[in-house]
Write a protein that holds these residues in place. Structure first.
Motif, PDB file in Angstrom:
ATOM      1  N   LEU A  32       0.900  -1.489  -0.160  1.00 29.92           N
ATOM      2  CA  LEU A  32      -0.347   0.361   0.504  1.00 29.92           C
ATOM      3  C   LEU A  32       1.137   1.390  -0.334  1.00 29.92           C
ATOM      4  O   LEU A  32       1.498   1.424   1.041  1.00 29.92           O
ATOM      5  N   GLY A  33       0.504   2.149  -0.554  1.00 28.97           N
ATOM      6  CA  GLY A  33       0.981   3.339  -0.710  1.00 28.97           C
ATOM      7  C   GLY A  33       0.203   4.236  -0.620  1.00 28.97           C
ATOM      8  O   GLY A  33       0.018   4.659   0.989  1.00 28.97           O
ATOM      9  N   SER A  34      -0.467   4.958  -1.328  1.00 27.75           N
ATOM     10  CA  SER A  34      -1.486   5.838  -0.966  1.00 27.75           C
ATOM     11  C   SER A  34      -2.776   5.646  -0.824  1.00 27.75           C
ATOM     12  O   SER A  34      -3.637   6.217  -0.264  1.00 27.75           O
ATOM     13  N   CYS A  35      -2.845   4.272  -1.369  1.00 24.83           N
ATOM     14  CA  CYS A  35      -4.786   3.660  -0.841  1.00 24.83           C
ATOM     15  C   CYS A  35      -4.415   2.942   0.391  1.00 24.83           C
ATOM     16  O   CYS A  35      -3.895   3.738   1.260  1.00 24.83           O
ATOM     17  N   MET A 100       3.279   8.707  -0.827  1.00 24.22           N
ATOM     18  CA  MET A 100       4.804   8.220  -1.733  1.00 24.22           C
ATOM     19  C   MET A 100       6.023   9.416  -1.921  1.00 24.22           C
ATOM     20  O   MET A 100       7.373   9.428  -2.416  1.00 24.22           O
ATOM     21  N   LEU A 101       5.004   9.823  -2.982  1.00 28.21           N
ATOM     22  CA  LEU A 101       5.956  10.428  -3.786  1.00 28.21           C
ATOM     23  C   LEU A 101       5.709  12.305  -3.968  1.00 28.21           C
ATOM     24  O   LEU A 101       4.832  13.077  -3.005  1.00 28.21           O
ATOM     25  N   THR A 102       6.832  13.232  -3.470  1.00 23.81           N
ATOM     26  CA  THR A 102       6.605  14.456  -3.161  1.00 23.81           C
ATOM     27  C   THR A 102       6.402  15.713  -4.394  1.00 23.81           C
ATOM     28  O   THR A 102       6.326  16.784  -3.887  1.00 23.81           O
ATOM     29  N   VAL A 103       7.718  15.323  -4.963  1.00 24.63           N
ATOM     30  CA  VAL A 103       7.505  16.000  -6.429  1.00 24.63           C
ATOM     31  C   VAL A 103       6.583  16.730  -6.879  1.00 24.63           C
ATOM     32  O   VAL A 103       5.562  15.739  -7.394  1.00 24.63           O
ATOM     33  N   GLY A 104       6.635  17.486  -7.323  1.00 24.90           N
ATOM     34  CA  GLY A 104       5.135  18.749  -7.989  1.00 24.90           C
ATOM     35  C   GLY A 104       4.393  19.056  -6.756  1.00 24.90           C
ATOM     36  O   GLY A 104       3.490  19.680  -7.087  1.00 24.90           O
ATOM     37  N   LEU A 107       0.543  14.734  -5.573  1.00 23.78           N
ATOM     38  CA  LEU A 107       0.031  13.522  -5.051  1.00 23.78           C
ATOM     39  C   LEU A 107      -0.182  12.863  -3.877  1.00 23.78           C
ATOM     40  O   LEU A 107      -0.157  12.314  -3.562  1.00 23.78           O
ATOM     41  N   ILE A 109      -2.771  12.431  -3.028  1.00 21.88           N
ATOM     42  CA  ILE A 109      -3.675  11.367  -2.530  1.00 21.88           C
ATOM     43  C   ILE A 109      -4.476  10.972  -1.189  1.00 21.88           C
ATOM     44  O   ILE A 109      -5.233  10.399  -0.851  1.00 21.88           O
ATOM     45  N   ASN A 113      -7.119  10.281   1.018  1.00 17.06           N
ATOM     46  CA  ASN A 113      -8.349   9.426   1.038  1.00 17.06           C
ATOM     47  C   ASN A 113      -8.214   8.550   2.559  1.00 17.06           C
ATOM     48  O   ASN A 113      -9.310   8.069   2.841  1.00 17.06           O
ATOM     49  N   THR A 136       5.384   8.569   4.792  1.00 16.16           N
ATOM     50  CA  THR A 136       5.927   8.546   3.425  1.00 16.16           C
ATOM     51  C   THR A 136       6.569   7.251   3.267  1.00 16.16           C
ATOM     52  O   THR A 136       6.596   6.981   2.027  1.00 16.16           O
ATOM     53  N   ALA A 137       6.031   6.093   4.067  1.00 15.76           N
ATOM     54  CA  ALA A 137       6.187   3.964   3.598  1.00 15.76           C
ATOM     55  C   ALA A 137       5.019   3.469   3.598  1.00 15.76           C
ATOM     56  O   ALA A 137       4.430   3.748   3.452  1.00 15.76           O
ATOM     57  N   GLY A 138       5.480   2.878   2.731  1.00 17.51           N
ATOM     58  CA  GLY A 138       4.649   2.409   2.259  1.00 17.51           C
ATOM     59  C   GLY A 138       4.634   0.989   3.137  1.00 17.51           C
ATOM     60  O   GLY A 138       5.428   0.025   3.825  1.00 17.51           O
TER      61      GLY A 138
ATOM     62  N   TYR B  66      11.939   8.945  -9.562  1.00 22.38           N
ATOM     63  CA  TYR B  66      10.950   9.630 -10.179  1.00 22.38           C
ATOM     64  C   TYR B  66      11.151  10.768 -10.586  1.00 22.38           C
ATOM     65  O   TYR B  66      11.459  11.509  -9.975  1.00 22.38           O
ATOM     66  N   THR B 148      10.202  17.448 -13.892  1.00 23.04           N
ATOM     67  CA  THR B 148      10.356  18.219 -12.222  1.00 23.04           C
ATOM     68  C   THR B 148      11.750  17.324 -11.905  1.00 23.04           C
ATOM     69  O   THR B 148      12.305  16.553 -12.560  1.00 23.04           O
ATOM     70  N   GLN B 151      13.382  12.324  -7.989  1.00 17.31           N
ATOM     71  CA  GLN B 151      13.073  11.945  -6.406  1.00 17.31           C
ATOM     72  C   GLN B 151      13.118  10.678  -6.506  1.00 17.31           C
ATOM     73  O   GLN B 151      13.202   9.878  -7.334  1.00 17.31           O
ATOM     74  N   GLU B 155      11.714   1.537  -1.338  1.00 15.48           N
ATOM     75  CA  GLU B 155       9.979   1.364  -1.321  1.00 15.48           C
ATOM     76  C   GLU B 155       9.645  -0.560  -1.637  1.00 15.48           C
ATOM     77  O   GLU B 155      10.322  -0.260  -2.422  1.00 15.48           O
ATOM     78  N   MET B 156       8.398  -0.866  -1.002  1.00 14.09           N
ATOM     79  CA  MET B 156       7.755  -1.838  -1.705  1.00 14.09           C
ATOM     80  C   MET B 156       7.554  -1.368  -3.376  1.00 14.09           C
ATOM     81  O   MET B 156       6.835   0.097  -4.242  1.00 14.09           O
ATOM     82  N   ALA B 159       3.542  -0.372  -3.697  1.00  8.43           N
ATOM     83  CA  ALA B 159       3.436   1.669  -2.910  1.00  8.43           C
ATOM     84  C   ALA B 159       3.796   2.485  -3.706  1.00  8.43           C
ATOM     85  O   ALA B 159       3.183   3.056  -3.790  1.00  8.43           O
ATOM     86  N   ASP B 162       1.338   2.634  -6.777  1.00  9.10           N
ATOM     87  CA  ASP B 162       0.303   2.719  -6.644  1.00  9.10           C
ATOM     88  C   ASP B 162       0.182   3.990  -6.214  1.00  9.10           C
ATOM     89  O   ASP B 162      -0.989   5.177  -6.752  1.00  9.10           O
ATOM     90  N   ALA B 163       1.216   5.186  -6.869  1.00  7.83           N
ATOM     91  CA  ALA B 163       1.631   5.871  -5.964  1.00  7.83           C
ATOM     92  C   ALA B 163       1.023   7.286  -7.232  1.00  7.83           C
ATOM     93  O   ALA B 163      -0.242   8.216  -7.798  1.00  7.83           O
ATOM     94  N   LEU B 166      -2.897   6.706  -8.713  1.00  5.00           N
ATOM     95  CA  LEU B 166      -3.843   7.178  -8.009  1.00  5.00           C
ATOM     96  C   LEU B 166      -3.765   8.588  -8.717  1.00  5.00           C
ATOM     97  O   LEU B 166      -4.757   8.722  -9.790  1.00  5.00           O
ATOM     98  N   ASP B 167      -2.541   8.927  -9.477  1.00  2.00           N
ATOM     99  CA  ASP B 167      -3.006   9.819  -9.917  1.00  2.00           C
ATOM    100  C   ASP B 167      -3.458  10.087 -10.855  1.00  2.00           C
ATOM    101  O   ASP B 167      -3.508  11.084 -11.845  1.00  2.00           O
TER     102      ASP B 167
END
Lengths: 161, 214
Positions: A32-35, A100-104, A107, A109, A113, A136-138, B66, B148, B151, B155-156, B159, B162-163, B166-167
């Motif tokens: 699971l990331g953002s889910c 998980m990702l902070t660039v931009g 994201l 979500i 959620n 920030t961890a999966g 990324y 951009t 980064q 991670e898994m 994970a 899905d980031a 989802l976007d």
């Protein structure tokens, strides 16, 4: 404490739900990331369910039954009830919703959620008894149907929620 | 709506990846002082499930670089490595700066521990590789697309993916995945380059390359 292999392993992929009344069943959502994974467990009937939600909202006619929290939550709760769980007794726990990702900055979500899950449950008179949301961890999660243990695995640890 | 590509169309896209990776190899070579060759022996359109299988499953640990894409084409790009391969690539890239065996982190004892220098080198490898693809693509577009800042995430695989999925609000079959091999001397390191355009951008991308309708 580790997440172990199990002959009754049921996996909830993205937008999927699994449930069981088998005492040796382990319900799992991997990576699971953002889910968000929502676990429901009835301590009396020992029925458990796990749903792997993808997004806060979306169309009701989505191909995956629990892809969206707002349109999929009822379908999940009804399915667990049909299996023998009562929402009055059940313990609800959730994990995921990470960034998980902070660039931009576009994201975020995971946070949406988590907010959507809390709101949707409150609208139904339900609440989460424990959470591992955000960060920030999966995470990989596992609900052990026999005793209701809900385990969270990250790269660095396995913890019980 | 899914876009279908003929074999000729797939060859056009594969050719674009191939030219981009040649340029990426040249750029990485001048960065490291070594001769680095980057090849993409296999390119495919695939789903998230396919990519997770390629990465070894949703729980497999990956090092991902990324880069977001914006402009005339919007979406995401990821360069994925297994942790041991990421260490090996960092060693190659830093060879011009450090002597043999001088990496500050001993990757044989902890494959998930990375020195800042290693992370910086890997971030640059992802940046150069993905930017090479965008530059190659830009030759076919009226307005270029921009990356951009990169980064790095360890991670898994599930994970990380899905980031971005989802976007895109989609788990459709719209990723372009290229198995990518970085070689220097006798050493070869495998990675996976993923380009995940938004649905409308995928059409723009394929159309710009002339890969549709042939």
């Amino acid at each position: 404490m580790t997440l172990t292999g199990n002959p009754s392993l049921l996996v909830a992929g993205i937008g999927e739900m699994v449930m069981s009344s088998s005492s040796d069943a382990h319900l799992v959502a991997y990576g699971l990331g953002s889910c968000i994974a929502l676990a429901v467990w009835d301590p009396r009937t020992k029925v458990g369910g796990l749903a792997h939600f993808m997004l806060p909202n979306g169309p009701a006619n989505a191909a995956s039954p629990v892809k969206f929290i707002d349109t999929g939550l009822d379908a999940f709760l009804k399915s667990v009830e049909a299996k023998g769980a009562s929402m009055n007794r059940s313990v609800l726990k959730a994990a995921g919703g990470a960034a998980m990702l902070t660039v931009g900055g576009g994201l975020a979500i995971g946070k949406r959620n988590a907010e959507a899950m809390n709101t949707a449950l409150a609208q139904r008179g339900l609440s989460l008894s424990a959470t591992a949301l955000g960060g920030t961890a999966g995470r990989t999660v596992q609900l052990e149907v026999g005793d209701g243990r809900f385990l969270i695995k990250s790269l660095s640890s396995v913890t019980e929620l | 709506m899914a876009l279908s590509l003929s074999e000729a169309g797939q060859n056009v896209v594969a050719g674009t990846f191939g030219r981009a990776m040649k340029r990426a190899g040249e750029a990485l070579g001048s960065m490291s002082g070594e001769i680095i060759d980057v090849q993409t022996p296999m390119l495919q359109r695939c789903s998230a499930a396919d990519v997770l299988t390629m990465a070894g499953g949703p729980e497999s640990i990956v090092l991902a670089v990324y880069v977001g894409i914006w402009g005339s084409i919007e979406g995401h790009a990821l360069l994925l490595f297994s942790p041991p391969d990421a260490h090996r690539l960092a060693q190659i890239l830093l060879a011009g700066l450090l002597g043999p065996g001088e990496l500050p982190i001993d990757a044989t004892t902890d494959v998930l521990a990375y020195d800042e220098l290693e992370l910086s080198a890997l971030q640059e490898a992802g940046n150069v590789t993905i930017s090479a693809f965008l530059n190659e693509l830009g030759m076919h577009l009226h307005e270029p697309c921009q990356p951009t800042p990169p980064q790095v995430v360890i991670e898994m695989a599930g994970a990380v993916l899905d980031a971005v999925l989802l976007d895109l609000v989609s788990d459709a079959d719209q990723m372009l995945a290229a198995k990518t091999t970085f070689s220097e001397g006798g050493r070869a390191i495998d990675g996976t380059l993923l380009v995940l355009p938004r649905a409308d951008s995928l059409r723009v991308l394929l159309d710009a390359l002339g890969a549709l309708g042939i």
